[in-house]
Design a protein around this motif. Structure first.
Motif, PDB file in Angstrom:
ATOM      1  N   SER A 255      -0.303   0.775   3.908  1.00 48.80           N
ATOM      2  CA  SER A 255       0.930   0.712   3.153  1.00 48.80           C
ATOM      3  C   SER A 255       1.335   2.289   2.812  1.00 48.80           C
ATOM      4  O   SER A 255       0.219   2.921   2.909  1.00 48.80           O
ATOM      5  CB  SER A 255       0.974   0.081   1.854  1.00 48.80           C
ATOM      6  OG  SER A 255      -0.022   0.430   1.076  1.00 48.80           O
ATOM      7  N   TYR A 260      -2.558  -1.210   0.607  1.00 52.39           N
ATOM      8  CA  TYR A 260      -2.489  -2.479   1.302  1.00 52.39           C
ATOM      9  C   TYR A 260      -2.627  -2.260   2.724  1.00 52.39           C
ATOM     10  O   TYR A 260      -2.454  -1.233   3.149  1.00 52.39           O
ATOM     11  CB  TYR A 260      -1.191  -3.219   0.594  1.00 52.39           C
ATOM     12  CG  TYR A 260      -0.928  -3.309  -0.489  1.00 52.39           C
ATOM     13  CD1 TYR A 260      -1.491  -4.353  -1.022  1.00 52.39           C
ATOM     14  CD2 TYR A 260      -0.403  -2.265  -1.440  1.00 52.39           C
ATOM     15  CE1 TYR A 260      -1.536  -4.644  -2.689  1.00 52.39           C
ATOM     16  CE2 TYR A 260      -0.099  -2.573  -2.956  1.00 52.39           C
ATOM     17  CZ  TYR A 260      -0.527  -3.516  -3.273  1.00 52.39           C
ATOM     18  OH  TYR A 260      -0.579  -4.033  -4.901  1.00 52.39           O
ATOM     19  N   ARG A 286      -2.672 -12.471   1.553  1.00 52.80           N
ATOM     20  CA  ARG A 286      -1.431 -13.051   1.294  1.00 52.80           C
ATOM     21  C   ARG A 286      -0.620 -13.232   2.698  1.00 52.80           C
ATOM     22  O   ARG A 286      -0.339 -12.402   3.073  1.00 52.80           O
ATOM     23  CB  ARG A 286      -0.426 -12.472   0.316  1.00 52.80           C
ATOM     24  CG  ARG A 286       0.843 -13.630  -0.020  1.00 52.80           C
ATOM     25  CD  ARG A 286       1.403 -12.959  -1.109  1.00 52.80           C
ATOM     26  NE  ARG A 286       2.216 -11.409  -1.272  1.00 52.80           N
ATOM     27  CZ  ARG A 286       3.214 -10.964  -0.898  1.00 52.80           C
ATOM     28  NH1 ARG A 286       4.158 -12.176  -0.598  1.00 52.80           N
ATOM     29  NH2 ARG A 286       3.662 -10.011  -0.937  1.00 52.80           N
ATOM     30  N   ASP A 303       9.387   3.244   1.718  1.00 53.17           N
ATOM     31  CA  ASP A 303       9.319   2.734   0.246  1.00 53.17           C
ATOM     32  C   ASP A 303       8.355   1.774  -0.122  1.00 53.17           C
ATOM     33  O   ASP A 303       8.140   1.585  -1.406  1.00 53.17           O
ATOM     34  CB  ASP A 303      10.923   2.287  -0.081  1.00 53.17           C
ATOM     35  CG  ASP A 303      11.237   0.819   0.583  1.00 53.17           C
ATOM     36  OD1 ASP A 303      10.319   0.322   1.049  1.00 53.17           O
ATOM     37  OD2 ASP A 303      12.250   0.508   0.116  1.00 53.17           O
ATOM     38  N   ARG A 305       8.246  -1.506   0.031  1.00 52.19           N
ATOM     39  CA  ARG A 305       8.512  -2.614  -0.415  1.00 52.19           C
ATOM     40  C   ARG A 305       9.039  -3.571   0.767  1.00 52.19           C
ATOM     41  O   ARG A 305       8.987  -4.681   0.757  1.00 52.19           O
ATOM     42  CB  ARG A 305      10.004  -2.519  -1.360  1.00 52.19           C
ATOM     43  CG  ARG A 305      10.645  -3.761  -1.715  1.00 52.19           C
ATOM     44  CD  ARG A 305      11.529  -3.803  -2.959  1.00 52.19           C
ATOM     45  NE  ARG A 305      12.362  -4.955  -2.886  1.00 52.19           N
ATOM     46  CZ  ARG A 305      13.071  -5.416  -4.029  1.00 52.19           C
ATOM     47  NH1 ARG A 305      13.277  -4.183  -4.900  1.00 52.19           N
ATOM     48  NH2 ARG A 305      13.768  -6.312  -4.016  1.00 52.19           N
ATOM     49  N   ASP A 325      11.866  -8.175   2.757  1.00 48.93           N
ATOM     50  CA  ASP A 325      11.427  -7.760   1.370  1.00 48.93           C
ATOM     51  C   ASP A 325      10.560  -8.459   0.918  1.00 48.93           C
ATOM     52  O   ASP A 325      10.303  -9.602   0.565  1.00 48.93           O
ATOM     53  CB  ASP A 325      12.865  -7.991   0.485  1.00 48.93           C
ATOM     54  CG  ASP A 325      12.576  -7.351  -0.880  1.00 48.93           C
ATOM     55  OD1 ASP A 325      11.461  -7.315  -1.376  1.00 48.93           O
ATOM     56  OD2 ASP A 325      13.691  -7.332  -1.247  1.00 48.93           O
ATOM     57  N   LEU A 326       9.185  -7.493   0.823  1.00 48.73           N
ATOM     58  CA  LEU A 326       7.911  -8.207   0.483  1.00 48.73           C
ATOM     59  C   LEU A 326       7.864  -8.515  -1.112  1.00 48.73           C
ATOM     60  O   LEU A 326       7.130  -9.677  -1.660  1.00 48.73           O
ATOM     61  CB  LEU A 326       6.788  -7.099   0.512  1.00 48.73           C
ATOM     62  CG  LEU A 326       6.618  -6.523   1.850  1.00 48.73           C
ATOM     63  CD1 LEU A 326       5.598  -5.489   1.829  1.00 48.73           C
ATOM     64  CD2 LEU A 326       6.266  -7.644   2.833  1.00 48.73           C
ATOM     65  N   GLU A 327       8.732  -8.265  -1.941  1.00 46.75           N
ATOM     66  CA  GLU A 327       9.069  -8.756  -3.277  1.00 46.75           C
ATOM     67  C   GLU A 327       9.784 -10.241  -3.403  1.00 46.75           C
ATOM     68  O   GLU A 327       9.322 -11.044  -4.066  1.00 46.75           O
ATOM     69  CB  GLU A 327       9.439  -7.650  -4.143  1.00 46.75           C
ATOM     70  CG  GLU A 327       8.793  -6.245  -4.380  1.00 46.75           C
ATOM     71  CD  GLU A 327       9.565  -5.469  -5.409  1.00 46.75           C
ATOM     72  OE1 GLU A 327      10.554  -5.961  -5.854  1.00 46.75           O
ATOM     73  OE2 GLU A 327       9.153  -4.408  -5.586  1.00 46.75           O
ATOM     74  N   THR A 328      10.569 -10.463  -2.523  1.00 44.37           N
ATOM     75  CA  THR A 328      11.599 -11.276  -2.711  1.00 44.37           C
ATOM     76  C   THR A 328      11.292 -12.409  -1.450  1.00 44.37           C
ATOM     77  O   THR A 328      11.582 -13.670  -1.623  1.00 44.37           O
ATOM     78  CB  THR A 328      13.138 -11.228  -2.484  1.00 44.37           C
ATOM     79  OG1 THR A 328      13.390 -10.483  -1.475  1.00 44.37           O
ATOM     80  CG2 THR A 328      13.153 -10.108  -3.787  1.00 44.37           C
ATOM     81  N   GLU A 330      12.906 -12.141   0.986  1.00 46.57           N
ATOM     82  CA  GLU A 330      14.342 -12.096   1.809  1.00 46.57           C
ATOM     83  C   GLU A 330      14.234 -11.408   3.086  1.00 46.57           C
ATOM     84  O   GLU A 330      13.435 -10.485   3.215  1.00 46.57           O
ATOM     85  CB  GLU A 330      15.385 -11.590   0.986  1.00 46.57           C
ATOM     86  CG  GLU A 330      16.798 -11.676   1.740  1.00 46.57           C
ATOM     87  CD  GLU A 330      17.881 -10.819   0.713  1.00 46.57           C
ATOM     88  OE1 GLU A 330      19.113 -10.911   1.233  1.00 46.57           O
ATOM     89  OE2 GLU A 330      17.621 -10.528  -0.355  1.00 46.57           O
TER      90      GLU A 330
END
Length: 381
Positions: A255, A260, A286, A303, A305, A325-328, A330
């Motif tokens: 990352s 990561y 994950r 960024d 993300r 999108d790794l956070e959501t 989506e």
């Protein structure tokens, strides 16, 4: 990291890294639009060129072909300043009469070139064996790539077809990447000089890339008899194993923050690939995708993300690039053209996306393409 459909890197990082870039042989149509319809290629979705362009324009502006004149080219990466790329390609053999080309003439070698119109690509690998998965060091003073040029069979003149078959990832006969046991990772100056071998273990070592600070290399290795992810110091020392699941784990990248790793794995099904993210110590894995498709070639946006990756969800003749999108969780589809689009990478500042495409070329060869990239497409509406 680097494709006939090959993963490795790409399978094609092979998988060809991965992959050398995977490429599928798409039947040519005798009638109808090249963008689908009754005479279109398998996997095309019936969109007109105008519809394809409109869909792609949400994230991609000013799409242009980068490499020309190669039998195949792909899996390209940007230099730290974004002005040069390094990639794998196979050059056409010299024309001849009554003398066929050698059986392995279309094996990938590594080239670099400035992103300047008319610039001539420079061969930076040895020109022998097969190569894959090149990468720039963050200080721009060295490069990394995998090569089989030390294969003893090359020294005694053995033909590629006479050698014992290597382990391979395979979806079908046309979708495969072999894990050459003589593939090792090398460091060199940007012009290919001062070549230094970094790995020396039994089995395939490839699909390597640097950490953001250049102190570490993440790569795929068969040294324990199974394809797993490893990290080593930039000089090849202090090797430590990150994954230990049955099956192929490959195509890893750090990352942007260096904390990561992202990679692909076929541990759930032998002919499928899913995406995973993990901490660099390997303790917090994950799973990012869980479906009936081949998902591979993940690469971080600067960024940290978002990632871009390619998937077979629209068919194995129609790989497309998606943004996640790794956070959501989506996802948004990026490419819509028929044929193979894969191995996406972002420029260091995130302003450009480069990828390997086959369906876009007039001669049906795999070549590199670049576009100006818009991350927040909604803001452009």
């Amino acid at each position: 990291m680097t494709l006939p459909i090959a993963l490795a890197a790409a399978l094609l990082a092979p998988i060809l890294a991965l992959d050398p870039p995977p490429q599928e042989q798409r039947p040519s149509s005798s009638s109808g639009s090249s963008y689908g319809g009754p005479g279109g290629p398998p996997g095309a979705e019936g969109m007109t060129p105008e519809e394809v362009a409109a869909n792609e324009s949400r994230h991609l502006k000013n799409i242009r072909q980068v490499t020309y004149g190669f039998a195949k080219a792909g899996e390209g990466y940007f230099s730290p300043d974004g002005n040069t790329i390094i990639f794998q390609a196979a050059a056409y053999p010299e024309p001849s009469t009554l003398q066929p080309p050698p059986p392995d003439w279309d094996g990938y070698q590594i080239y670099s070139v400035a992103l300047t119109p008319g610039a001539t690509p420079k061969l930076v690998s040895t020109g022998k064996g097969k190569c894959t998965c090149a990468y720039f060091h963050p200080n721009d003073q060295s490069i990394l790539f995998a090569s089989s040029h030390l294969d003893p069979a090359l020294a005694d003149g053995s033909a590629e077809g006479e050698r014992e078959a290597a382990p391979a990832y395979s979806r079908s006969e046309r979708y495969a990447w072999d894990f050459d046991p003589h593939m090792e990772i090398f460091r060199a100056d940007p012009d290919g000089s001062n070549l230094v071998r970094l790995t020396d273990a039994p089995g395939y070592d490839a699909e390597g890339s640097y950490s953001p600070d250049g102190s570490q290399i993440v790569f795929t290795s068969f040294r324990d008899g199974d394809a797993d992810i490893y990290v080593m110091d930039a000089d090849g020392s202090n090797v430590r194993q990150i994954t230990n699941a049955p099956g192929y784990d490959g195509g890893p990248f750090f990352s942007p923050c260096g904390k990561y790793l992202i990679y692909r794995s076929d541990r759930q099904e032998n002919d499928l690939l899913q995406l995973f993210i993990n901490t660099v110590d390997g303790q917090n894995e994950r799973q990012l995708t869980d479906n009936e498709h081949v998902n591979w070639g993940p690469y971080f946006h600067p960024d940290g993300r978002f990632i871009a990756y390619s998937t077979s969800k629209h068919g194995h003749f129609n790989y497309e690039i998606y943004l996640m999108d790794l956070e959501t969780g989506e996802e948004q589809r990026i490419t819509f053209a028929p044929g193979f689009d894969g191995l996406p990478v972002f420029s260091p500042d995130g302003s450009k996306l480069m990828w390997t495409s086959k369906g876009r070329t007039s001669d049906n060869t795999s070549q590199l393409f670049i576009a100006d990239f818009v991350l927040d497409s909604d803001a452009e509406q």
